[in-house]
Design an enzyme around this catalytic site. Structure first.
Site, PDB file in Angstrom:
ATOM      1  N   GLY A 131       0.054   2.937  -0.486  1.00 57.51           N
ATOM      2  CA  GLY A 131       0.915   1.992   0.234  1.00 57.51           C
ATOM      3  C   GLY A 131       1.215   2.420   1.659  1.00 57.51           C
ATOM      4  O   GLY A 131       1.196   1.594   2.580  1.00 57.51           O
ATOM      5  N   LEU A 160      -0.980   3.925  -4.963  1.00 54.05           N
ATOM      6  CA  LEU A 160      -1.675   2.721  -4.489  1.00 54.05           C
ATOM      7  C   LEU A 160      -1.961   2.777  -2.980  1.00 54.05           C
ATOM      8  O   LEU A 160      -2.347   1.780  -2.385  1.00 54.05           O
ATOM      9  CB  LEU A 160      -0.831   1.470  -4.807  1.00 54.05           C
ATOM     10  CG  LEU A 160      -0.475   1.269  -6.284  1.00 54.05           C
ATOM     11  CD1 LEU A 160       0.526   0.130  -6.442  1.00 54.05           C
ATOM     12  CD2 LEU A 160      -1.739   0.964  -7.099  1.00 54.05           C
ATOM     13  N   LYS A 186      -4.610  -0.255  -2.848  1.00 54.65           N
ATOM     14  CA  LYS A 186      -5.881   0.042  -3.544  1.00 54.65           C
ATOM     15  C   LYS A 186      -5.591   0.562  -4.940  1.00 54.65           C
ATOM     16  O   LYS A 186      -4.477   1.073  -5.219  1.00 54.65           O
ATOM     17  CB  LYS A 186      -6.724   1.060  -2.768  1.00 54.65           C
ATOM     18  CG  LYS A 186      -6.101   2.456  -2.589  1.00 54.65           C
ATOM     19  CD  LYS A 186      -6.312   3.426  -3.758  1.00 54.65           C
ATOM     20  CE  LYS A 186      -5.522   4.716  -3.589  1.00 54.65           C
ATOM     21  NZ  LYS A 186      -5.298   5.505  -4.772  1.00 54.65           N
ATOM     22  N   ASP A 232      -6.513   9.021   2.415  1.00 50.60           N
ATOM     23  CA  ASP A 232      -6.797   7.640   2.004  1.00 50.60           C
ATOM     24  C   ASP A 232      -6.900   6.672   3.184  1.00 50.60           C
ATOM     25  O   ASP A 232      -7.313   5.524   3.017  1.00 50.60           O
ATOM     26  CB  ASP A 232      -5.679   7.114   1.070  1.00 50.60           C
ATOM     27  CG  ASP A 232      -5.793   7.654  -0.345  1.00 50.60           C
ATOM     28  OD1 ASP A 232      -6.884   8.146  -0.713  1.00 50.60           O
ATOM     29  OD2 ASP A 232      -4.790   7.579  -1.082  1.00 50.60           O
TER      30      ASP A 232
END
Ligand code: ATP
Length: 293
Positions: free
Chosen positions: A104, A102, A11, A139
């Site tokens: 991950g 990001l 993301k 997240d």
């Protein structure tokens, strides 16, 4: 033995605002999140007969024990469902840049929860999966759905937004690590001079106004990270000079993304940045974080 696999997408933060600090030390945030095309491939086998969780990955830089978020997802799943472990093997083909802002690791964890729920037919609903995911990281709930979303609270209060228009996305991860706790600590004592205009982004998304959305991307953590690593601002400026309609840092960094509507300009910018930065990608937006294979 049963097996299933999924793409686990990274993301970016189109916006990131830190709106407060809680007594428990967590920060309240307000962020517009967007799934992008870059993804790991996560494969899960159940009933391997070993009685333990095993994890293999193509990248030796990440842990393969309980420090891996995907491993933790499997352990938590077993705890929550009170199932005895008949042997779980997780394989991660790692393409998402690591420690990059990001999500991950969070997206791998989300993939494991989704795949185990499917393989063991445990029928946890979305809310239950998200509650479990939140215990792994703020997240993970976003990574269980993805697309374009507003995330509030510590990241777990999610509102689905209009699908963002498509862009060519240049993503560049400069070769240094940023400590997320250190950036949060610094932000507590920093004067925040500029914040993203989240309401304007939501209006621009409703209008599907690609130029306006790109012009509004902003991350309050960027000045803090760029204070230590000026390259973050330099890469953003380079992307804009080369045709990006907007550019910003993702998460606490160090990844920087640029949004282009001109595919050729995006390719050219990617090629130029790749001469200096190994981890440079040309990608796009996608509508989901997890894609079952
Ligand atoms: P976020 O955007 O959620 O802050 P990030 O993209 O900055 O995450 P990750 O790629 O998730 O960071 O990696 C952060 C650290 O977590 C790495 O240094 C790594 O050691 C550890 N880690 C644990 N599990 C994983 C995983 N499955 N993939 C990558 N890193 C992992």
């Amino acid at each position: 033995m049963k097996q299933a696999a999924a793409e686990a997408h990274a993301k970016i933060n189109l916006t990131l605002d830190v709106t407060g600090k809680r007594s428990d030390g967590y920060h309240d945030v307000c962020m517009v999140m967007q799934s992008i095309g870059i993804h790991d491939i996560v494969t899960v086998c159940t009933g391997t007969g070993t009685g333990i969780i095993e994890l293999k990955t193509t990248n030796s830089a990440i842990p393969t024990d309980c420090h891996n978020l995907a491993y933790r997802a499997a352990a938590l799943f077993l705890e929550k469902t009170q199932m005895s472990c008949d042997g779980i093997r997780i394989e991660i083909e790692k393409n998402n840049p690591i420690a990059a802002g990001l999500a991950g690791g969070s997206t791998d964890a989300a993939a494991v929860l989704m795949l185990l729920n499917h393989l063991y037919e445990t029928q946890m609903n979305e809310k239950e999966c998200m509650e479990l995911g939140l215990q792994i990281g703020a997240d993970v709930p976003f990574c269980l759905t993805g697309g374009t979303m507003l995330a509030e609270g510590i990241g777990e209060k999610l509102t689905k937004l209009e699908q963002a228009p498509q862009y060519a996305v240049v993503l560049c991860k400069p070769p240094f690590a940023v400590s997320t706790p250190a950036i949060y600590k610094a932000i507590d004592s920093a004067d925040i001079m500029q914040r993203p205009d989240t309401s304007a982004v939501l209006r621009a998304l409703k209008a599907s106004d690609a130029k306006a959305i790109a012009g509004l991307v902003y991350n309050v953590m960027q000045p803090i990270t760029a204070d230590i690593h000026p390259e973050v601002n330099e890469i953003c400026a380079f992307m804009k000079e080369n045709g990006a309609l907007g550019a910003s840092m993702s998460g606490s960094g160090p990844s920087v993304f640029g949004l282009f509507t001109d595919n050729e300009a995006a390719q050219h910018t990617k090629d130029l940045l790749a001469q200096q930065y190994e981890e440079t990608f040309l990608t796009d937006f996608c509508h989901a974080s997890l894609v079952k294979l």
